[in-house]
Design a protein around this motif. Structure first.
Motif, PDB file in Angstrom:
ATOM      1  N   ILE A  15       0.854  -1.173   0.000  1.00 26.32           N
ATOM      2  CA  ILE A  15       0.000   0.000   0.000  1.00 26.32           C
ATOM      3  C   ILE A  15       0.895   1.229   0.000  1.00 26.32           C
ATOM      4  CG2 ILE A  15      -1.756   1.288   1.276  1.00 26.32           C
ATOM      5  CD1 ILE A  15      -2.428  -1.444   2.639  1.00 26.32           C
ATOM      6  N   GLN A  16       0.710   2.108  -0.971  1.00 26.50           N
ATOM      7  CA  GLN A  16       1.491   3.341  -1.005  1.00 26.50           C
ATOM      8  C   GLN A  16       1.021   4.241   0.119  1.00 26.50           C
ATOM      9  OE1 GLN A  16       1.878   5.255  -4.837  1.00 26.50           O
ATOM     10  NE2 GLN A  16       2.113   7.246  -3.875  1.00 26.50           N
ATOM     11  N   SER A  17       1.966   4.682   0.971  1.00 27.88           N
ATOM     12  CA  SER A  17       1.577   5.479   2.141  1.00 27.88           C
ATOM     13  C   SER A  17       1.980   6.947   2.044  1.00 27.88           C
ATOM     14  CB  SER A  17       2.151   4.862   3.417  1.00 27.88           C
ATOM     15  OG  SER A  17       3.547   4.940   3.411  1.00 27.88           O
ATOM     16  N   THR A  18       2.633   7.349   0.969  1.00 28.75           N
ATOM     17  CA  THR A  18       2.971   8.759   0.781  1.00 28.75           C
ATOM     18  C   THR A  18       2.545   9.195  -0.614  1.00 28.75           C
ATOM     19  OG1 THR A  18       5.223   8.185   0.080  1.00 28.75           O
ATOM     20  CG2 THR A  18       4.915   8.761   2.404  1.00 28.75           C
ATOM     21  N   ASP A  32       5.289   1.889  20.217  1.00 23.28           N
ATOM     22  CA  ASP A  32       4.534   2.368  21.384  1.00 23.28           C
ATOM     23  C   ASP A  32       3.431   3.340  20.989  1.00 23.28           C
ATOM     24  OD1 ASP A  32       6.044   0.835  23.139  1.00 23.28           O
ATOM     25  OD2 ASP A  32       7.493   2.436  23.483  1.00 23.28           O
ATOM     26  N   THR A  33       3.691   4.188  20.000  1.00 26.47           N
ATOM     27  CA  THR A  33       2.693   5.180  19.582  1.00 26.47           C
ATOM     28  C   THR A  33       1.886   4.721  18.375  1.00 26.47           C
ATOM     29  OG1 THR A  33       4.232   6.309  18.105  1.00 26.47           O
ATOM     30  CG2 THR A  33       4.144   7.085  20.390  1.00 26.47           C
ATOM     31  N   GLY A  34       2.398   3.723  17.659  1.00 24.54           N
ATOM     32  CA  GLY A  34       1.736   3.294  16.427  1.00 24.54           C
ATOM     33  C   GLY A  34       1.938   4.274  15.285  1.00 24.54           C
ATOM     34  N   LEU A  35       2.939   5.150  15.412  1.00 23.33           N
ATOM     35  CA  LEU A  35       3.204   6.156  14.386  1.00 23.33           C
ATOM     36  C   LEU A  35       4.479   5.842  13.614  1.00 23.33           C
ATOM     37  CD1 LEU A  35       2.481   9.462  16.354  1.00 23.33           C
ATOM     38  CD2 LEU A  35       1.013   8.350  14.656  1.00 23.33           C
ATOM     39  N   ILE A  36       4.478   6.256  12.367  1.00 27.52           N
ATOM     40  CA  ILE A  36       5.677   6.215  11.538  1.00 27.52           C
ATOM     41  C   ILE A  36       6.131   7.654  11.356  1.00 27.52           C
ATOM     42  CG2 ILE A  36       6.601   5.698   9.251  1.00 27.52           C
ATOM     43  CD1 ILE A  36       4.426   3.523   9.038  1.00 27.52           C
ATOM     44  N   ALA A  37       7.391   7.926  11.631  1.00 26.18           N
ATOM     45  CA  ALA A  37       7.971   9.235  11.330  1.00 26.18           C
ATOM     46  C   ALA A  37       8.844   9.052  10.095  1.00 26.18           C
ATOM     47  CB  ALA A  37       8.797   9.749  12.504  1.00 26.18           C
ATOM     48  N   SER A  51       2.762   9.755  10.525  1.00 28.98           N
ATOM     49  CA  SER A  51       1.488   9.230  10.042  1.00 28.98           C
ATOM     50  C   SER A  51       1.164   7.974  10.841  1.00 28.98           C
ATOM     51  CB  SER A  51       1.540   8.904   8.550  1.00 28.98           C
ATOM     52  OG  SER A  51       2.294   7.739   8.313  1.00 28.98           O
ATOM     53  N   LYS A  52      -0.078   7.563  10.755  1.00 34.07           N
ATOM     54  CA  LYS A  52      -0.458   6.273  11.328  1.00 34.07           C
ATOM     55  C   LYS A  52       0.148   5.178  10.464  1.00 34.07           C
ATOM     56  CE  LYS A  52      -4.740   7.894  13.377  1.00 34.07           C
ATOM     57  NZ  LYS A  52      -6.203   7.817  13.381  1.00 34.07           N
ATOM     58  N   LYS A  53       0.156   3.952  10.981  1.00 37.81           N
ATOM     59  CA  LYS A  53       0.766   2.845  10.243  1.00 37.81           C
ATOM     60  C   LYS A  53       0.121   2.603   8.883  1.00 37.81           C
ATOM     61  CE  LYS A  53       1.326  -0.040  14.072  1.00 37.81           C
ATOM     62  NZ  LYS A  53       1.520  -1.383  14.614  1.00 37.81           N
ATOM     63  N   ASP A  57      -3.584  10.258   8.377  1.00 38.13           N
ATOM     64  CA  ASP A  57      -3.303  11.256   9.409  1.00 38.13           C
ATOM     65  C   ASP A  57      -1.859  11.778   9.332  1.00 38.13           C
ATOM     66  OD1 ASP A  57      -4.174  12.909  11.463  1.00 38.13           O
ATOM     67  OD2 ASP A  57      -3.575  11.505  13.033  1.00 38.13           O
ATOM     68  N   VAL A  58      -1.430  12.137   8.137  1.00 37.77           N
ATOM     69  CA  VAL A  58      -0.077  12.662   7.913  1.00 37.77           C
ATOM     70  C   VAL A  58       0.005  14.079   8.468  1.00 37.77           C
ATOM     71  CG1 VAL A  58       1.652  13.289   6.182  1.00 37.77           C
ATOM     72  CG2 VAL A  58       0.253  11.235   5.874  1.00 37.77           C
TER      73      VAL A  58
END
Length: 107
Positions: A15-18, A32-37, A51-53, A57-58
């Motif tokens: 899945i393309q995420s950007t 721990d946060t479920g976020l990708i930086a 963003s979320k995994k 929510d970018v």
């Protein structure tokens, strides 16, 4: 070419995420946060986004760019609890609260 980030599901579906309009690179997951930086180039400056995994929510979390003497070597790091990101801008280090976007200069 443009660098994009992709996510893979448990079923090996990519899945393309950007988005296709800007370079995005160096993704770092915080479990721990479920976020990708990740770093995204905006107007010639490298900024950190989260963003979320699933790629939703970018949010841009930096306004002072991530930069150094060699762009290919720049990076950043999550702190242990996942509520802060530490990154360089040449000879300074910055710590940003990834939830409320407040800055602190470390060096």
């Amino acid at each position: 070419g443009i660098s994009l980030l992709y996510l893979a599901t448990k079923m090996a579906v990519q899945i393309q995420s950007t988005e296709n309009t800007s370079n995005s690179f160096r993704p770092k997951l915080n479990n721990d946060t479920g976020l990708i930086a990740f770093i995204r180039n905006i107007g010639g400056n490298n900024q950190i986004f989260t963003s979320k995994k699933d790629g939703t929510d970018v949010k841009q979390v930096t306004t002072i760019p991530v930069t150094g003497f060699s762009a290919s070597e720049i990076s950043f790091s999550w702190n242990k609890t996942g509520n802060q990101i530490i990154y360089p801008n040449f000879n300074k280090l910055y710590k940003i609260n990834s939830q409320i976007h407040s800055f602190e200069t470390l060096k």
